[in-house]
Design a protein around this motif. Structure first.
Motif, short mmCIF file in Angstrom:
data_model
loop_
_atom_site.label_atom_id
_atom_site.label_comp_id
_atom_site.label_asym_id
_atom_site.label_seq_id
_atom_site.Cartn_x
_atom_site.Cartn_y
_atom_site.Cartn_z
N ARG A 43 0.70 -1.10 0.01
CA ARG A 43 0.07 -0.10 0.05
C ARG A 43 0.85 1.24 -0.13
O ARG A 43 0.58 2.21 -0.63
N GLN A 44 2.07 1.33 0.69
CA GLN A 44 2.73 2.58 0.88
C GLN A 44 3.62 2.69 -0.45
O GLN A 44 3.80 3.70 -1.04
N THR A 50 12.08 5.38 -5.78
CA THR A 50 11.70 6.34 -4.56
C THR A 50 10.98 5.79 -3.59
O THR A 50 11.15 5.77 -2.36
N ALA A 51 9.81 5.10 -4.23
CA ALA A 51 8.70 4.65 -3.40
C ALA A 51 9.52 3.40 -2.65
O ALA A 51 9.02 3.13 -1.56
N LEU A 52 10.27 2.71 -3.29
CA LEU A 52 10.91 1.48 -2.46
C LEU A 52 12.10 1.89 -1.80
O LEU A 52 12.73 0.99 -0.99
N GLU A 53 12.35 3.22 -1.75
CA GLU A 53 13.44 3.79 -0.89
C GLU A 53 14.91 3.24 -1.38
O GLU A 53 15.61 2.66 -0.30
N ILE A 54 15.18 3.16 -2.64
CA ILE A 54 16.17 2.51 -3.03
C ILE A 54 17.04 3.72 -3.54
O ILE A 54 16.66 4.55 -4.31
N GLY A 55 18.35 3.75 -3.30
CA GLY A 55 19.30 5.05 -3.74
C GLY A 55 19.01 6.09 -2.85
O GLY A 55 19.45 7.05 -3.11
N ARG A 56 18.57 5.62 -1.69
CA ARG A 56 18.14 7.01 -1.00
C ARG A 56 19.11 6.93 0.29
O ARG A 56 19.97 7.63 0.41
N ASP A 57 18.77 5.95 1.19
CA ASP A 57 19.62 5.88 2.40
C ASP A 57 20.43 4.48 2.44
O ASP A 57 21.19 4.38 3.42
#
Ligand SMILES: *Cc1c(COP(=O)(O)O)cnc(C)c1O
Length: 390
Positions: A313-314, A382-389
């Motif tokens: 859902r997120q 971005t939605a999967l938070e890949i390449g962010r932290d």
């Protein structure tokens, strides 16, 4: 917002519709039979009957195959509700066959086991609606062999699959089924705004569907049950409907059909790009049948939830917030309130439910630009938070 699907309308399409507006016939003129001929020739079917939606086509297909009270219609839970509703329209009961976890189409092995059980209980289906989800053909050879063994008819719901092939034959050629249905809703591959078509190689079925789409009324003396009173005479010989397609719709369909091959080829290009761009992400990309050719109406990914910190859902919400018009095809039909009330248990179809917990349809349409597709992939990262932290 980049939608998940969108029609492509050219000046050619507009000109052909305007020409109909300036002509003598807005309905029941020359465009509908021309459109029918173009589609039937393209896919290699003997008869094509244009109607006002695929839902109407499914309804008259079921009626022409004699579906009625006391009968069963089976289909997949992972489809649009119309694939099942057509059985209810005829007073029949509906049941579902769980999906294959690789193809997402109804599983021919599960089907065989269910048929064996149904045979013992004397409740074999009269009709199976085989839905080519995303354009990927079902295992038609196996399904056809089962239909011969257990004695049921097959309708291919090819709403997603025009322009695709099963083995070497175009979907709609009817090698493994009684009737094939196409949808021309604007999100589908070819559009007539609203519209659908039923294709068959059987003269009798074609004749029945032709009557049913137009009130059950005929001017053909061969179909009349009484001697006509005069040249003004028409007869209603059964209870039909007004499911006719207009000339405007057919004209649009004709110019769209000129670009069908290009539409499907572009969809394949986009799918290949997605496959590559998504390769290292924790998602499952669609399996492609090695010796068939999908119409590629949809490009569905499945999230590998074990490998990501976000919920389904997120991820879905994040994509929507980023302007990506993702969708979910489909909410399992048996979990819809209307079907739930008939007593279907959500857990009855485990593979369908698992798919439902993970699936997301990414934008897929012929007009999607490479740059837009790159934006979709970036939004997914971005939605999967890949390449962010990390
Ligand atoms: C779109 C769709 C339908 C219904 O099509 P309409 O032309 O809108 O009636 C039926 N079955 C499937 C699988 C669909 O995707």
């Amino acid at each position: 917002m980049i939608p998940y699907g969108r029609q492509e309308i050219t000046q050619d399409d507009i000109d052909s519709v305007v020409a109909v507006l300036q002509s003598d016939f807005l309905t029941q003129g020359p465009q509908v039979p021309r459109f029918e001929q173009i589609v039937s020739q393209h896919v290699g079917a003997k008869h094509a009957l244009a109607v006002n939606s695929a839902t109407s086509a499914l309804h008259i297909a079921c009626l022409s195959l004699g579906l009625g009270e006391g009968d069963w219609l089976w289909t997949t839970p992972i489809t649009f509700v119309a694939s099942a509703n057509c059985g209810l329209y005829c007073g029949a009961r509906v049941d579902f066959v769980d999906i294959n976890p690789k193809t997402y189409n109804l599983c021919s092995q599960v089907l065989e086991e269910k048929l064996e059980k149904a045979k013992q209980e004397n409740r074999l289906p009269k009709i199976l609606v085989a839905v080519h989800l995303c354009g990927q053909p079902c295992d038609m050879e196996a399904i056809y062999n089962l239909s011969q063994r257990f004695g049921f008819s097959i309708i291919e719901d090819a709403s997603h699959a025009i322009g695709g092939k099963y083995k070497s034959e175009f979907i709609g050629s009817g090698c493994y089924s009684d009737i094939t249905i196409f949808s021309f809703h604007p999100v589908k591959i070819v559009t007539t705004a609203e519209g659908g078509m039923a294709l068959t190689n059987d003269d009798e079925l074609a004749s029945r569907m032709n009557l049913l789409r137009s009130h059950g009324v005929t001017r053909d003396q061969n179909l009349m049950t009484h001697e006509p009173d005069g040249p003004w005479y028409y007869q209603q010989v059964e209870l039909g409907y007004n499911y006719r397609m207009t000339e405007l719709q057919a004209a649009l369909g004709i110019t769209q059909m000129n670009r069908l091959d290009a539409f499907v080829a572009r969809r394949h290009e986009l799918a290949k790009r997605y496959d590559e761009l998504l390769r290292n992400l924790p998602v499952i990309t669609p399996w492609q049948h090695p010796d068939s050719y999908s119409g590629l109406h949809l490009y569905v990914i499945r999230l590998q939830l074990d490998a990501i910190k976000k919920t389904h859902r997120q991820v879905f919400e994040s994509l929507r917030e980023q302007g990506i018009g993702v969708n979910l095809h489909y909410i399992p039909v048996h979990t819809q309130p209307y079907y739930k009330e008939m007593g279907f248990e959500p857990d009855a179809y485990q593979q369908a439910m698992q798919y439902y917990r993970e699936a997301i349809s990414l934008p897929m349409f012929q007009g999607l630009e490479d740059q837009e597709q790159d934006d979709v992939v970036q939004a997914l990262k971005t939605a999967l938070e890949i390449g962010r932290d990390s």
